[in-house]
Design a protein around this motif. Sequence first.
Motif, mmCIF file in Angstrom:
data_model
loop_
_atom_site.group_PDB
_atom_site.id
_atom_site.type_symbol
_atom_site.label_atom_id
_atom_site.label_comp_id
_atom_site.label_asym_id
_atom_site.label_seq_id
_atom_site.Cartn_x
_atom_site.Cartn_y
_atom_site.Cartn_z
ATOM 1 N N ARG A 47 -5.252 -4.463 0.100
ATOM 2 C CA ARG A 47 -6.497 -3.562 -0.390
ATOM 3 C C ARG A 47 -6.846 -2.692 1.070
ATOM 4 O O ARG A 47 -7.230 -1.914 1.141
ATOM 5 C CB ARG A 47 -7.284 -4.384 -0.980
ATOM 6 N N LEU A 85 -10.621 2.115 -6.671
ATOM 7 C CA LEU A 85 -9.624 1.183 -7.723
ATOM 8 C C LEU A 85 -9.227 2.344 -8.791
ATOM 9 O O LEU A 85 -8.343 1.989 -9.642
ATOM 10 C CB LEU A 85 -10.822 0.153 -8.097
ATOM 11 N N SER A 114 0.846 -1.167 0.044
ATOM 12 C CA SER A 114 -0.076 0.088 -0.086
ATOM 13 C C SER A 114 0.810 1.273 0.072
ATOM 14 O O SER A 114 0.523 2.398 0.160
ATOM 15 C CB SER A 114 -1.033 0.061 1.327
ATOM 16 N N TRP A 119 -6.414 -4.901 -6.351
ATOM 17 C CA TRP A 119 -7.586 -4.729 -5.648
ATOM 18 C C TRP A 119 -8.607 -5.773 -5.447
ATOM 19 O O TRP A 119 -9.336 -5.890 -4.488
ATOM 20 C CB TRP A 119 -8.400 -3.527 -6.490
ATOM 21 N N THR A 120 -8.579 -6.733 -6.541
ATOM 22 C CA THR A 120 -9.498 -7.675 -6.612
ATOM 23 C C THR A 120 -9.191 -9.179 -6.030
ATOM 24 O O THR A 120 -9.755 -10.225 -5.883
ATOM 25 C CB THR A 120 -10.292 -7.850 -7.834
ATOM 26 N N GLU A 172 -7.561 1.114 1.205
ATOM 27 C CA GLU A 172 -8.978 1.423 1.178
ATOM 28 C C GLU A 172 -9.101 2.612 2.207
ATOM 29 O O GLU A 172 -8.415 2.627 3.431
ATOM 30 C CB GLU A 172 -9.849 0.557 1.805
ATOM 31 N N LYS A 181 -5.401 -9.100 -0.422
ATOM 32 C CA LYS A 181 -6.746 -8.913 0.386
ATOM 33 C C LYS A 181 -6.028 -7.846 1.558
ATOM 34 O O LYS A 181 -6.843 -6.647 1.552
ATOM 35 C CB LYS A 181 -7.486 -9.890 1.027
#
Length: 343
Positions: A245, A254, A166, A236-237, A249, A242
């Motif tokens: 992300r 995205l 991140s 992101w997906t 967040e 995870k």
Amino acid sequence: MKNWYGRRIDAWEQQLAFRATNRVVRPFDWGLEWTGGWPQARELPRNGHSPEHYLLDLNQAAMANSDRFFAYEKPADFQLEDDILRFTTPARTPYPENDVVHARYFTAPGNKAVVLLPHWNAPADGHLALCRGLQKLGIASLRISLPYHDFRMPPELQRADYAVSSNIGRTMDATRQAVIDVRCCFDWLETQGYNRFGIVGTSLGSCYACLASAHDSRIAVNVFNHCSTYFADVVWTGLSTKHIRQGLEGHVDLDRLRDLWRAISPVSYMDKFARQKQKSQFIYTTYDTTFLPELSRDIVRKMEEHKVDHKVVVLPCGHYTLGETPFKFMVGFHICSFLKRNL
């Protein structure tokens, strides 16, 4: 609705994915300090920009002159000892361990060689069986350790978190470094008499390989094992990311992340890639929960639109299960046979 087989593969994927218990949710960071070594940052100093807008401007500048973004000075300290090639990366970082590139060398007679890029968090001995298989087919290889992996991992890490995280700027810098390091491997292979080159990338290594191939005309044959258009979409997906992300967040969504990582996304260089006139193989899986199948189909569509000479292989498993029996033998066959025919 998935059938019985699909549900079984999904359950197997979950089991394999969460064997690792050392994933860490790291804090979000724009990572502007990681941009200082980029040519575009020297030409475009920050002048009242917000961190996000400065990174967006750097992305645009990098894509406008990507040959310069991925340019480098050839290393002068290549050393081969006990089949391990070492050299200092031209793309320096604050981590001395990470700045010494390691690549395992598998020699073969003739003029054909590939650089092999493993997956994210691959162990130091990962993918060596594939290199040995290629060696038996008369194809030499260098299995490179990716930035922040195995030999190159800083002591405070248990996973290659600094390669993808991140931290926006650091992730871009690690990708730029990986592409440059791969191109340096081809420089060394040329000194050994090889002149017909291929590249094999898996998962994160596939993204790096695609970027390198778009920017290096020496590469004639590509194998992309797991593939996607946008770097951000996978993060992101994906099941594997995870935790990343979670760190992103609340700071970016995205759409914004796509733009922040656009300069390290293969989709940004489709025209350049198509001009290389290479042969490419794209491998993806039906039940992938890390590189979602629609992301792989998207890049295949882009290749078709750009009339790239390519072959597509779709295997009936998932991301992690591709490394398990019998699927690892199936993908090994497809990789080796494609390289044998086309290199």
